[in-house]
Write an enzyme that holds these catalytic residues in place. Structure first.
Site, mmCIF file in Angstrom:
data_model
loop_
_atom_site.group_PDB
_atom_site.id
_atom_site.type_symbol
_atom_site.label_atom_id
_atom_site.label_comp_id
_atom_site.label_asym_id
_atom_site.label_seq_id
_atom_site.Cartn_x
_atom_site.Cartn_y
_atom_site.Cartn_z
ATOM 1 N N CYS A 102 -22.732 -34.016 -29.567
ATOM 2 C CA CYS A 102 -22.095 -32.731 -29.881
ATOM 3 C C CYS A 102 -23.156 -31.638 -29.752
ATOM 4 O O CYS A 102 -24.258 -31.763 -30.281
ATOM 5 C CB CYS A 102 -21.501 -32.759 -31.284
ATOM 6 S SG CYS A 102 -20.150 -33.958 -31.450
ATOM 7 N N CYS A 109 -24.220 -36.962 -49.134
ATOM 8 C CA CYS A 109 -23.931 -37.061 -47.703
ATOM 9 C C CYS A 109 -24.717 -38.245 -47.141
ATOM 10 O O CYS A 109 -25.949 -38.272 -47.218
ATOM 11 C CB CYS A 109 -24.322 -35.755 -47.008
ATOM 12 S SG CYS A 109 -23.990 -35.725 -45.231
ATOM 13 N N GLY A 132 -24.829 -39.794 -37.309
ATOM 14 C CA GLY A 132 -24.004 -40.809 -36.678
ATOM 15 C C GLY A 132 -22.511 -40.547 -36.753
ATOM 16 O O GLY A 132 -22.041 -39.714 -37.522
ATOM 17 N N GLU A 133 -21.763 -41.271 -35.916
ATOM 18 C CA GLU A 133 -20.298 -41.262 -35.922
ATOM 19 C C GLU A 133 -19.840 -42.528 -36.662
ATOM 20 O O GLU A 133 -19.962 -43.638 -36.145
ATOM 21 C CB GLU A 133 -19.760 -41.247 -34.482
ATOM 22 C CG GLU A 133 -18.296 -41.605 -34.322
ATOM 23 C CD GLU A 133 -17.341 -40.789 -35.185
ATOM 24 O OE1 GLU A 133 -16.632 -41.393 -35.999
ATOM 25 O OE2 GLU A 133 -17.308 -39.551 -35.031
ATOM 26 N N GLU A 145 -31.551 -39.712 -42.820
ATOM 27 C CA GLU A 145 -31.594 -38.791 -43.945
ATOM 28 C C GLU A 145 -30.293 -38.855 -44.742
ATOM 29 O O GLU A 145 -29.207 -38.998 -44.173
ATOM 30 C CB GLU A 145 -31.853 -37.362 -43.443
ATOM 31 C CG GLU A 145 -33.249 -37.213 -42.855
ATOM 32 C CD GLU A 145 -33.580 -35.815 -42.365
ATOM 33 O OE1 GLU A 145 -34.778 -35.537 -42.193
ATOM 34 O OE2 GLU A 145 -32.651 -35.008 -42.153
ATOM 35 N N LEU A 204 -13.380 -30.670 -35.807
ATOM 36 C CA LEU A 204 -12.558 -30.078 -34.746
ATOM 37 C C LEU A 204 -13.364 -29.058 -33.928
ATOM 38 O O LEU A 204 -13.563 -29.233 -32.731
ATOM 39 C CB LEU A 204 -11.333 -29.423 -35.377
ATOM 40 C CG LEU A 204 -10.244 -28.969 -34.417
ATOM 41 C CD1 LEU A 204 -9.648 -30.142 -33.654
ATOM 42 C CD2 LEU A 204 -9.155 -28.204 -35.170
ATOM 43 N N CYS A 256 -25.214 -29.843 -32.853
ATOM 44 C CA CYS A 256 -25.711 -30.688 -33.932
ATOM 45 C C CYS A 256 -27.148 -31.127 -33.662
ATOM 46 O O CYS A 256 -27.460 -31.647 -32.578
ATOM 47 C CB CYS A 256 -24.814 -31.917 -34.075
ATOM 48 S SG CYS A 256 -25.338 -33.040 -35.382
ATOM 49 N N CYS A 281 -25.517 -28.798 -43.204
ATOM 50 C CA CYS A 281 -24.633 -29.481 -42.258
ATOM 51 C C CYS A 281 -25.106 -29.255 -40.821
ATOM 52 O O CYS A 281 -25.345 -28.134 -40.398
ATOM 53 C CB CYS A 281 -23.217 -28.941 -42.440
ATOM 54 S SG CYS A 281 -21.998 -29.790 -41.447
#
Length: 372
Positions: free
Chosen positions: A119, A108, A168-169, A95, A223, A122, A343
């Site tokens: 995480c 985004c 994703g990271e 997405e 963070l 998420c 988010c």
């Protein structure tokens, strides 16, 4: 030659495209000519590239193609936010989300199909992980959005900012992400300034250092907690790269790029990380980086999560505590949550290789049965 055997020109940054054209026996400037058609005019048909010679157009048609991801569906929210589900291969989709504001438009972008970091707060994490996206699949998200929005590079900028904050990271897909960001920045690509392209990471310390040496973009760090015990619970990567190491890498980033700032993202969850002592811990941490800022994000719920959004008065008190300590603190307005585009809500479609999706659904079923 079928399209599978052809080369997707969206996979090349400027240097790569010049080298590819040299292999075709063409002058490098021809690559830049074609690049303008692809990114400035958003053209994917070689026949329409009128200032490119007929012989070269035929050669390009035979050897390559311009292949953005296929739009499976797109959806608009009441606040003007727009989300695209983009097919990547059989069964996988990611997405991308566009967020319009009075003075800018932010896209985004996703970097992986799913995410391997798990995480806890998420929605993407519950989908598990399949694979990294190719450069063409990353920059292709921007190409699709730009075409839809009528974006014209250097003239009518509907997309003024890009954030690598989707699924994703990004630093786990380093090479492809850096190439895609170079196309976002290149004058012959989408022509965005360094401060308008932001990469968000959960804290892969060695890759933060590598990124600072590789490309000039902005950095955001997810963070979400300022003590190791809580952050490890929320962001399991913290066990490998604890807060002290993460902050040291951020100090090195600022030392290399003294005119830049880092944004620290902090998702507020009710009773988890939103209390005055958590704010005090964050203030102490931020004292080491006085030029940086905090972006507070109200938690966006998704089905099956155990977390809740903090109360509005708690969020305001947390922000006030940081502002009173002279820490620049922004509160991110929740956008697109009516289409699950806020988010932490992006899910896409993931052929999960990690079994995390199955485990999450099993827990969800067990929880539902227990509640009944």
């Amino acid at each position: 030659m079928n399209q599978v055997e052809k080369v997707n020109l969206l996979d090349f940054d400027r240097q790569g495209l010049r080298e590819f054209f040299a292999q075709l026996g063409e002058k490098p400037y021809r690559a830049e000519q074609v690049m303008k058609w692809i990114y400035h005019r958003l053209e994917d048909n070689f026949e329409n590239m009128t200032d490119v010679g007929k012989a070269l157009r035929a050669k390009l048609e035979a050897a390559c193609y311009v292949g953005p991801p296929k739009t499976m569906f797109d959806k608009g929210a009441a606040d003007g936010t727009h989300k695209w589900l983009l097919g990547m291969d059989g069964g996988n989709a990611v997405e991308a989300v566009y967020i319009p504001e009075p003075t800018r438009g932010t896209l985004c972008v996703s970097s992986q199909v799913g995410c391997g970091l798990n995480c806890q707060f998420c929605s993407t994490a519950t989908q598990g992980f399949n694979r990294n996206l190719a450069t063409a699949e990353i920059i292709g998200q921007m190409w699709v959005a730009a075409k839809y929005l009528g974006n014209v590079t250097h003239q009518n900028r509907r997309i003024t900012n890009v954030v690598m904050m989707g699924m994703g990271e990004p630093l786990l897909n380093f090479d492809n992400v850096v190439k895609a960001m170079s196309l976002m920045r290149d004058d012959l690509g989408f022509g965005l300034a360094a401060k308008r392209v932001t990469l968000s990471t959960a804290g892969l310390v060695p890759m933060i250092d590598k990124l600072s040496e590789s490309i000039d973009v902005s950095l955001a760090v997810s963070l979400h907690a300022a003590n190791d015990e809580l952050r490890t619970e929320l962001v399991p990567l913290n066990k490998r790269f604890p807060i002290a190491e993460l902050m040291a890498s951020c100090e090195r980033w600022i030392a290399r790029k003294p005119r830049t700032s880092i944004t620290f993202e902090y998702t507020l969850m009710k009773g988890v990380n939103d209390q005055p002592e958590h704010a005090r811990q964050l203030i102490k941490l931020m004292r080491k980086l006085p030029t940086c800022k905090v972006n507070l994000i109200p938690f966006n719920p998704f089905p099956g999560t155990r977390f809740e959004r903090s109360e509005p008065e708690t969020i305001r008190a947390f922000q006030t505590q940081l502002l009173n300590a002279n820490i620049l603190t922004m509160l991110r307005r929740t956008r697109g949550d009516d289409i699950d585009a806020a988010c932490g809500q992006l899910k896409g479609q993931v052929l999960d290789r990690t079994r995390r999706q199955a485990e999450f659904l099993k827990r969800l079923d067990e929880g539902t049965a227990h509640a009944a």
